[in-house]
Design a protein around this motif. Structure first.
Motif, PDB file in Angstrom:
ATOM      1  N   ILE A  17      12.055  31.762  -4.638  1.00  0.00           N
ATOM      2  CA  ILE A  17      12.029  30.666  -3.670  1.00  0.00           C
ATOM      3  C   ILE A  17      11.388  31.139  -2.372  1.00  0.00           C
ATOM      4  CG2 ILE A  17      13.424  29.077  -2.303  1.00  0.00           C
ATOM      5  CD1 ILE A  17      13.510  28.366  -5.224  1.00  0.00           C
ATOM      6  N   ALA A  18      11.797  32.313  -1.889  1.00  0.00           N
ATOM      7  CA  ALA A  18      11.261  32.854  -0.639  1.00  0.00           C
ATOM      8  C   ALA A  18       9.751  33.032  -0.722  1.00  0.00           C
ATOM      9  CB  ALA A  18      11.937  34.189  -0.321  1.00  0.00           C
ATOM     10  N   LYS A  19       9.279  33.576  -1.834  1.00  0.00           N
ATOM     11  CA  LYS A  19       7.845  33.808  -1.984  1.00  0.00           C
ATOM     12  C   LYS A  19       7.083  32.494  -2.067  1.00  0.00           C
ATOM     13  CE  LYS A  19       6.648  37.237  -4.743  1.00  0.00           C
ATOM     14  NZ  LYS A  19       6.636  38.134  -5.942  1.00  0.00           N
ATOM     15  N   GLN A  20       7.657  31.488  -2.744  1.00  0.00           N
ATOM     16  CA  GLN A  20       6.973  30.199  -2.835  1.00  0.00           C
ATOM     17  C   GLN A  20       6.935  29.503  -1.470  1.00  0.00           C
ATOM     18  OE1 GLN A  20       5.196  29.199  -5.247  1.00  0.00           O
ATOM     19  NE2 GLN A  20       4.652  27.191  -4.408  1.00  0.00           N
ATOM     20  N   LEU A  21       8.023  29.586  -0.713  1.00  0.00           N
ATOM     21  CA  LEU A  21       8.015  29.024   0.634  1.00  0.00           C
ATOM     22  C   LEU A  21       6.967  29.723   1.496  1.00  0.00           C
ATOM     23  CD1 LEU A  21      11.850  28.594   1.317  1.00  0.00           C
ATOM     24  CD2 LEU A  21      10.179  26.801   0.776  1.00  0.00           C
ATOM     25  N   THR A  22       6.819  31.029   1.307  1.00  0.00           N
ATOM     26  CA  THR A  22       5.792  31.773   2.030  1.00  0.00           C
ATOM     27  C   THR A  22       4.401  31.289   1.628  1.00  0.00           C
ATOM     28  OG1 THR A  22       7.229  33.720   2.154  1.00  0.00           O
ATOM     29  CG2 THR A  22       4.875  34.078   2.495  1.00  0.00           C
ATOM     30  N   ASN A  23       4.193  31.090   0.337  1.00  0.00           N
ATOM     31  CA  ASN A  23       2.909  30.552  -0.130  1.00  0.00           C
ATOM     32  C   ASN A  23       2.619  29.201   0.518  1.00  0.00           C
ATOM     33  OD1 ASN A  23       2.354  32.679  -1.850  1.00  0.00           O
ATOM     34  ND2 ASN A  23       3.180  31.670  -3.670  1.00  0.00           N
ATOM     35  N   ILE A  24       3.643  28.353   0.570  1.00  0.00           N
ATOM     36  CA  ILE A  24       3.471  27.011   1.126  1.00  0.00           C
ATOM     37  C   ILE A  24       3.051  27.095   2.591  1.00  0.00           C
ATOM     38  CG2 ILE A  24       4.762  24.960   1.853  1.00  0.00           C
ATOM     39  CD1 ILE A  24       6.308  25.194  -0.825  1.00  0.00           C
ATOM     40  N   LEU A  25       3.697  27.970   3.369  1.00  0.00           N
ATOM     41  CA  LEU A  25       3.361  28.100   4.785  1.00  0.00           C
ATOM     42  C   LEU A  25       1.974  28.697   4.967  1.00  0.00           C
ATOM     43  CD1 LEU A  25       6.799  29.331   6.191  1.00  0.00           C
ATOM     44  CD2 LEU A  25       5.869  27.011   6.122  1.00  0.00           C
ATOM     45  N   ARG A  26       1.634  29.679   4.154  1.00  0.00           N
ATOM     46  CA  ARG A  26       0.308  30.290   4.246  1.00  0.00           C
ATOM     47  C   ARG A  26      -0.794  29.307   3.890  1.00  0.00           C
ATOM     48  NH1 ARG A  26      -0.657  34.246  -0.458  1.00  0.00           N
ATOM     49  NH2 ARG A  26      -0.855  32.185  -1.428  1.00  0.00           N
ATOM     50  N   ASP A  27      -0.528  28.425   2.923  1.00  0.00           N
ATOM     51  CA  ASP A  27      -1.572  27.565   2.364  1.00  0.00           C
ATOM     52  C   ASP A  27      -1.543  26.139   2.888  1.00  0.00           C
ATOM     53  OD1 ASP A  27      -2.238  29.786   0.858  1.00  0.00           O
ATOM     54  OD2 ASP A  27      -1.160  29.110  -0.926  1.00  0.00           O
ATOM     55  N   VAL A  28      -0.875  25.892   4.014  1.00  0.00           N
ATOM     56  CA  VAL A  28      -0.777  24.533   4.542  1.00  0.00           C
ATOM     57  C   VAL A  28      -2.151  23.884   4.671  1.00  0.00           C
ATOM     58  CG1 VAL A  28      -0.277  23.184   6.609  1.00  0.00           C
ATOM     59  CG2 VAL A  28       1.430  24.761   5.717  1.00  0.00           C
ATOM     60  N   GLY A  29      -3.095  24.596   5.277  1.00  0.00           N
ATOM     61  CA  GLY A  29      -4.428  24.031   5.484  1.00  0.00           C
ATOM     62  C   GLY A  29      -5.159  23.757   4.194  1.00  0.00           C
ATOM     63  N   GLU A  30      -5.099  24.711   3.269  1.00  0.00           N
ATOM     64  CA  GLU A  30      -5.768  24.545   1.977  1.00  0.00           C
ATOM     65  C   GLU A  30      -5.180  23.368   1.207  1.00  0.00           C
ATOM     66  OE1 GLU A  30      -5.950  27.042  -2.222  1.00  0.00           O
ATOM     67  OE2 GLU A  30      -5.893  28.151  -0.333  1.00  0.00           O
ATOM     68  N   ASP A  31      -3.862  23.260   1.210  1.00  0.00           N
ATOM     69  CA  ASP A  31      -3.212  22.150   0.508  1.00  0.00           C
ATOM     70  C   ASP A  31      -3.554  20.811   1.166  1.00  0.00           C
ATOM     71  OD1 ASP A  31      -1.989  23.754  -1.427  1.00  0.00           O
ATOM     72  OD2 ASP A  31      -0.246  24.142  -0.147  1.00  0.00           O
ATOM     73  N   ALA A  32      -3.596  20.799   2.500  1.00  0.00           N
ATOM     74  CA  ALA A  32      -3.905  19.551   3.212  1.00  0.00           C
ATOM     75  C   ALA A  32      -5.297  19.050   2.848  1.00  0.00           C
ATOM     76  CB  ALA A  32      -3.794  19.770   4.718  1.00  0.00           C
ATOM     77  N   ARG A  33      -6.222  19.967   2.673  1.00  0.00           N
ATOM     78  CA  ARG A  33      -7.588  19.552   2.303  1.00  0.00           C
ATOM     79  C   ARG A  33      -7.634  18.944   0.906  1.00  0.00           C
ATOM     80  NH1 ARG A  33      -8.582  24.013   5.666  1.00  0.00           N
ATOM     81  NH2 ARG A  33      -8.454  25.573   4.001  1.00  0.00           N
ATOM     82  N   ARG A  34      -6.606  19.212   0.122  1.00  0.00           N
ATOM     83  CA  ARG A  34      -6.501  18.596  -1.206  1.00  0.00           C
ATOM     84  C   ARG A  34      -5.557  17.396  -1.191  1.00  0.00           C
ATOM     85  NH1 ARG A  34      -4.723  22.789  -5.464  1.00  0.00           N
ATOM     86  NH2 ARG A  34      -3.193  23.292  -3.865  1.00  0.00           N
ATOM     87  N   GLY A  35      -5.154  16.995   0.013  1.00  0.00           N
ATOM     88  CA  GLY A  35      -4.280  15.839   0.137  1.00  0.00           C
ATOM     89  C   GLY A  35      -2.824  16.122  -0.154  1.00  0.00           C
ATOM     90  N   ARG A  36      -2.432  17.390  -0.186  1.00  0.00           N
ATOM     91  CA  ARG A  36      -1.061  17.753  -0.517  1.00  0.00           C
ATOM     92  C   ARG A  36      -0.311  18.240   0.730  1.00  0.00           C
ATOM     93  NH1 ARG A  36       0.279  18.243  -5.768  1.00  0.00           N
ATOM     94  NH2 ARG A  36      -1.388  18.165  -7.337  1.00  0.00           N
ATOM     95  N   ILE A  37       0.923  17.825   0.854  1.00  0.00           N
ATOM     96  CA  ILE A  37       1.811  18.310   1.901  1.00  0.00           C
ATOM     97  C   ILE A  37       3.111  18.739   1.230  1.00  0.00           C
ATOM     98  CG2 ILE A  37       3.130  17.733   3.962  1.00  0.00           C
ATOM     99  CD1 ILE A  37       0.997  15.709   4.695  1.00  0.00           C
ATOM    100  N   TYR A  38       3.372  20.044   1.276  1.00  0.00           N
ATOM    101  CA  TYR A  38       4.591  20.551   0.660  1.00  0.00           C
ATOM    102  C   TYR A  38       5.741  20.689   1.657  1.00  0.00           C
ATOM    103  CZ  TYR A  38       2.070  21.588  -3.659  1.00  0.00           C
ATOM    104  OH  TYR A  38       1.352  21.475  -4.833  1.00  0.00           O
ATOM    105  N   LEU A  39       5.451  20.732   2.958  1.00  0.00           N
ATOM    106  CA  LEU A  39       6.531  20.783   3.927  1.00  0.00           C
ATOM    107  C   LEU A  39       7.337  19.491   3.812  1.00  0.00           C
ATOM    108  CD1 LEU A  39       4.717  22.166   7.107  1.00  0.00           C
ATOM    109  CD2 LEU A  39       5.890  23.429   5.295  1.00  0.00           C
ATOM    110  N   PRO A  40       8.652  19.581   3.763  1.00  0.00           N
ATOM    111  CA  PRO A  40       9.460  18.354   3.625  1.00  0.00           C
ATOM    112  C   PRO A  40       9.178  17.368   4.754  1.00  0.00           C
ATOM    113  CG  PRO A  40      10.795  20.303   3.228  1.00  0.00           C
ATOM    114  CD  PRO A  40       9.487  20.796   3.756  1.00  0.00           C
ATOM    115  N   LEU A  41       8.994  16.126   4.396  1.00  0.00           N
ATOM    116  CA  LEU A  41       8.672  15.115   5.400  1.00  0.00           C
ATOM    117  C   LEU A  41       9.817  14.929   6.386  1.00  0.00           C
ATOM    118  CD1 LEU A  41       6.813  12.427   3.248  1.00  0.00           C
ATOM    119  CD2 LEU A  41       5.885  14.412   4.471  1.00  0.00           C
ATOM    120  N   GLU A  42      11.060  15.169   5.936  1.00  0.00           N
ATOM    121  CA  GLU A  42      12.185  15.065   6.854  1.00  0.00           C
ATOM    122  C   GLU A  42      12.095  16.126   7.947  1.00  0.00           C
ATOM    123  OE1 GLU A  42      15.861  15.609   4.800  1.00  0.00           O
ATOM    124  OE2 GLU A  42      15.514  17.746   4.370  1.00  0.00           O
TER     125      GLU A  42
END
Length: 310
Positions: free
Chosen positions: A184-209
Motif C-alpha cells: 500500500i505504501a509503495k502504491q501510494l508513493t507511485n500515485i504521488l510521484r505520477d500525479v502529472g503523468e496520470d492527469a495527462r491520461r485523465g486519471r486522478i487517483y488522489l481521493p476526491l474527498e
C-alpha cells in the motif's frame, strides 16, 4: 492424387527455465531499477523467484497501462486469468511463464493474490476517480498489497528471534497486515510521484474527498496548479504513506534473516521518493521524483544495521 490429412498444429516451443528467468531479470532491470537493486541483496535461490513474480505483475499492469492498453477489454483480463490458472497447473503459455511455473513449484504459494491483482486491473478499465480513501485502499491492495502476499513464500518467515523460549511451541506470527502495508505504501508513493503523468491520461487517483478537504479542485490538478492548497494536500498524502511504511517496518523482523536486508533496502529506497517530492516543492507535474543511485547505495549500511537489530 492422394490427399494427406491436415497436420496437427505444432506446439509452441518455449525457452528453458534459465532463459525464462533471464528474461524476467531483464524486465525488472529495465522498468524498476530501485526494486532490482534490492533484489540483488537476496540469496541466489530466492532472487530469480522474485524476478519471476515481478515479471508477471509487470505484464499484468501493462495490460491496462502499457502501449497496447487501448485494446484491453474485460475479455482480455478473463483470458489472462485463464493463463494464470494454467501457470499454477504447471503449464506455461508464454516464455515468461516458464520461470513462474518453476517458482510456484519450488515455493508453493496461494493463487488468490494473483487473482486479486487482476481484479485491480479490472478497476482501471472503468474507473478514473476515487471518491474516498477507502475506495482507493481497495485498489492499492489489489494492485500492490497483493505483491507482499505473493512474496511471503519466497522470503520465508523466522520467529525464533521474536519468541520467548517458553512460547516456541506457539504458532508463528505471520505478518500479513505488514506485508500488505508495504505494498500500500509503495502504491501510494507511485500515485504521488505520477500525479502529472496520470492527469495527462485523465486519471486522478488522489481521493476526491481529500481534494475537497483542501479546497483544491479536479480542474486545478489537471492544470498542474501548485500553491499552498496543493502543498498542504501533498503533505497530508505523504504523511498517510509514511504511516503505512512505519506499519510495514514492524513486520520485517518476522522474515527469514536473509530476506530482511533486501526488504529494508526496498522500503528505504522507495520511501525516499517522498523526500524527493518534498525537496521538489511538491512539483509532480513537471518533475519526476527519483532517488539517485548514489543515494540508494548510501542507505545500504543503515538498512543492514536495521536488518540486524530491529
Amino acid at each position: 492424387m492422394l490427399q494427406l490429412p491436415d497436420s496437427p498444429p505444432r506446439m509452441k516451443t518455449l525457452v528453458s527455465v534459465d532463459e525464462s528467468y533471464k528474461l524476467c531479470r531483464q524486465l525488472i532491470a529495465k522498468y524498476s531499477a530501485t526494486f532490482y537493486l534490492s533484489t540483488l541483496l537476496l540469496s541466489k535461490e530466492k532472487r530469480p523467484a522474485v524476478w519471476a513474480i515481478y515479471a508477471w505483475c509487470r505484464r499484468t499492469d501493462e495490460l491496462v497501462d502499457g502501449p497496447a492498453s487501448a485494446l484491453t477489454t474485460p475479455e482480455t483480463l478473463d483470458q489472462w486469468e485463464q493463463q494464470l490458472e494454467s501457470i499454477f497447473a504447471g503449464h506455461p503459455v508464454e516464455n515468461y511463464d516458464v520461470a513462474l511455473v518453476d517458482t510456484v513449484q519450488r515455493f508453493p504459494m496461494d493463487i488468490q493474490p494473483f487473482r486479486d491483482m487482476i481484479a485491480g486491473q479490472r478497476m482501471d478499465l472503468y474507473r478514473s476517480r476515487y471518491e474516498t480513501f477507502e475506495e482507493l485502499y481497495l485498489y492499492c491492495y489489489r494492485v500492490a498489497g497483493t505483491v507482499g502476499l505473493m512474496s511471503t513464500a519466497i522470503m520465508g518467515l523466522d520467529n525464533t528471534s521474536n519468541t520467548a523460549p517458553w512460547n516456541r511451541e506457539q504458532p508463528s506470527y505471520i505478518p500479513t497486515h505488514e506485508e500488505i502495508a508495504l505494498g500500500i505504501a509503495k502504491q501510494l508513493t507511485n500515485i504521488l510521484r505520477d500525479v502529472g503523468e496520470d492527469a495527462r491520461r485523465g486519471r486522478i487517483y488522489l481521493p476526491l474527498e481529500d481534494l475537497a478537504r483542501f479546497n483544491y479542485t479536479e480542474q486545478d490538478l489537471l492544470k498542474g496548479v501548485i500553491d499552498d492548497r496543493w502543498r498542504s494536500l501533498m503533505r497530508f498524502q505523504i504523511a498517510r504513506a509514511e504511516q503505512f511504511y512505519r506499519k510495514a517496518e514492524r513486520g520485517i523482523a518476522y522474515l527469514s534473516p536473509d530476506a530482511r536486508l533486501p526488504v529494508w533496502a526496498a522500503l528505504m529506497h522507495y520511501s525516499g521518493i517522498l523526500n524527493v517530492i518534498e525537496r521538489n516543492d511538491y512539483d509532480v507535474f513537471t518533475q519526476r521524483a527519483y532517488v539517485p543511485q548514489w543515494r540508494k547505495l548510501s542507505t545500504l549500511p543503515v538498512a543492514w544495521m536495521r536488518s540486524q537489530v530491529l
